[in-house]
Design an enzyme around this catalytic site. Structure first.
Site, PDB file in Angstrom:
ATOM      1  CB  CYS A  48      -0.932   0.012   1.211  1.00 57.18           C
ATOM      2  SG  CYS A  48      -1.905  -1.490   1.381  1.00 57.18           S
ATOM      3  CG  HIS A  50      -6.423   1.647   0.271  1.00 58.03           C
ATOM      4  ND1 HIS A  50      -5.289   2.235  -0.237  1.00 58.03           N
ATOM      5  CD2 HIS A  50      -5.991   0.543   0.952  1.00 58.03           C
ATOM      6  CE1 HIS A  50      -4.221   1.526   0.114  1.00 58.03           C
ATOM      7  NE2 HIS A  50      -4.637   0.491   0.826  1.00 58.03           N
ATOM      8  CB  CYS A  87      -0.154   1.253   7.645  1.00 58.85           C
ATOM      9  SG  CYS A  87      -1.893   1.206   7.171  1.00 58.85           S
TER      10      CYS A  87
END
Length: 426
Positions: free
Chosen positions: A94, A383, A413
């Protein structure tokens, strides 16, 4: 003769992204290349760089098909840039989008290149099913057989289960737990309540709705596949509605993570243009802000450290190197993989014990929530794994440009127990 060089400022000059949307809906049968090509084309057009040769293009994707092996180069060849522009792929889960920006920034700062594009894309709606290795091994061995009869004999070794396609899943290979299950462990450890998580999710949606209403995203999000805005923003959500949702990862009766306070699987792409001040001046591009520094960290999540806590450590190191405090920022862009993960991070920064243990400092203190994710976060906007960094970086640069001055902190994160963080200033 001395080769000492002074590191140059790295300017953020523009950003583009597709609308983010729920996987398996609007972008079904749309590939990572399709998403990335469209995003680069929009960014190149809005910055008037058609036919220009840039120093480098760094892009990435997490959910990648075998055909995406040269994603960056293949995408930029359809962008309108000079085909002599090089490109390469990056993947840090990510954190991919912010990682690509940090790498391009270092090349610009050191004088290796004058300009570059960073970004990423992800889609769960175009994942190719892959047959097990056992099937491939048998096929390769059959090719080596000298006769048709021998080949048929080898084919006979194929078992029915070898013909069942396998698809990627979002699990940590070393623990077998999903990210949501890991976050459930974190919120229990840090004693984060369901109510606090729902409240954070609510404010994310309210901030995003206000930002869209004010036109903040008009020049950041371009129309794609009939969509003009992110499809997750819920201007009509309430704390009461969020409270009615059932736990999504822990079904024992103690779970607090729900579909409302966790990010959904998302498709989308983003890209950001970076350059030296000379490049910006030469191409008549206003400097929105500057990417000043970045830091990276990892945690031993296999042996009990919280999977998504690495940004808390990375920020501590970053602040120390830059002689800054956590309160020296006008804006905080903290990626909301889960509301609980954000709240664990904030609580860790307030803990003397945690900060001393992990980066040798007293507690960093509290964050002014009114300065956090002021135009919505990942819970409201979505996301797409590798695209979130570019989304945040472009938005923060615009926020600072509108303010005229200031400093922003980015915290992201990632899977695998890592974190990528950065400082942006104007």
């Amino acid at each position: 003769m001395s080769n000492n060089k002074t590191m140059r400022p790295v300017a953020i000059l523009g950003g583009s992204r597709t609308p983010f949307t729920k996987s398996f809906t609007h972008y079904s049968r749309t590939s990572n290349k399709d998403l990335m090509k469209a995003t680069l084309k929009d960014l190149v057009a809005k910055t008037n760089l058609q036919g220009e040769r840039l120093g480098d293009v760094s892009l990435g994707a997490v959910m990648k098909n075998a055909s995406d092996w040269n994603l960056s180069r293949e995408s930029l060849l359809s962008s309108g840039l000079d085909p002599h522009t090089p490109g390469y792929d990056v993947q840090r889960a990510c954190g991919t989008g912010l990682e690509t920006a940090a790498q391009i920034a270092l090349k610009i700062a050191s004088g290796q290149i004058e300009s570059g594009i960073a970004g990423g894309t992800d889609t769960n709606s175009d994942i190719a099913g892959v047959l097990p290795h056992e099937f491939s091994w048998i096929m390769m061995e059959a090719q080596k057989e000298p006769s048709l009869l021998a080949k048929i004999k080898k084919f006979a070794e194929v078992k029915p289960e070898y013909l069942k396609p396998r698809f990627p899943n979002v699990q940590e290979p070393r623990t077998g737990l999903s990210m949501g299950q890991h976050c459930e462990l974190m919120v229990k450890d840090w004693k984060i309540t369901r109510e606090a998580q729902d409240e954070l999710a609510y404010h994310s949606h309210m901030n995003a709705a206000r930002a869209y209403e004010a036109g903040f995203y008009n020049d950041l999000v371009f129309e794609f596949k009939g969509l003009k805005k992110d499809t997750f923003v819920r201007a009509d959500t309430t704390i009461e509605k969020l409270a009615k949702l059932k736990p999504a990862f822990d079904f024992t009766g103690t779970g607090t993570l729900t579909a409302g306070n966790s990010t959904p699987l998302t498709d989308g792409a983003s890209a950001v243009l970076l350059g030296s001040e000379d490049f910006a001046q030469k191409h008549n591009l206003p400097v929105l802000a500057y990417l000043r520094d970045a830091e990276y960290a990892a945690v031993d999540y296999v042996n009990g450290e919280g999977l998504l806590m690495a940004p808390a450590i990375a920020v501590g190191r970053l602040l120390k190197r830059n002689n800054l405090t956590l309160q020296d920022f006008d804006f905080y862009e903290i990626h909301e993989a889960f509301a609980g993960q954000v709240l664990c991070t904030l609580k860790a920064w307030e803990s003397d014990e945690y900060c001393q243990k992990n980066f040798g400092s007293k507690a960093l203190g509290s964050v002014d929530r009114s300065k956090m994710n002021v135009n919505g976060g990942s819970l409201a906007l979505g996301h797409p794994f590798a695209a979130t960094g570019g989304r945040i970086l472009a938005s923060l640069a615009k926020i600072l440009s509108q303010k005229g001055s200031g400093r922003g902190l980015i915290s992201i994160c990632t899977a695998g127990g890592m974190g990528v963080v950065a400082i942006v200033e104007r």
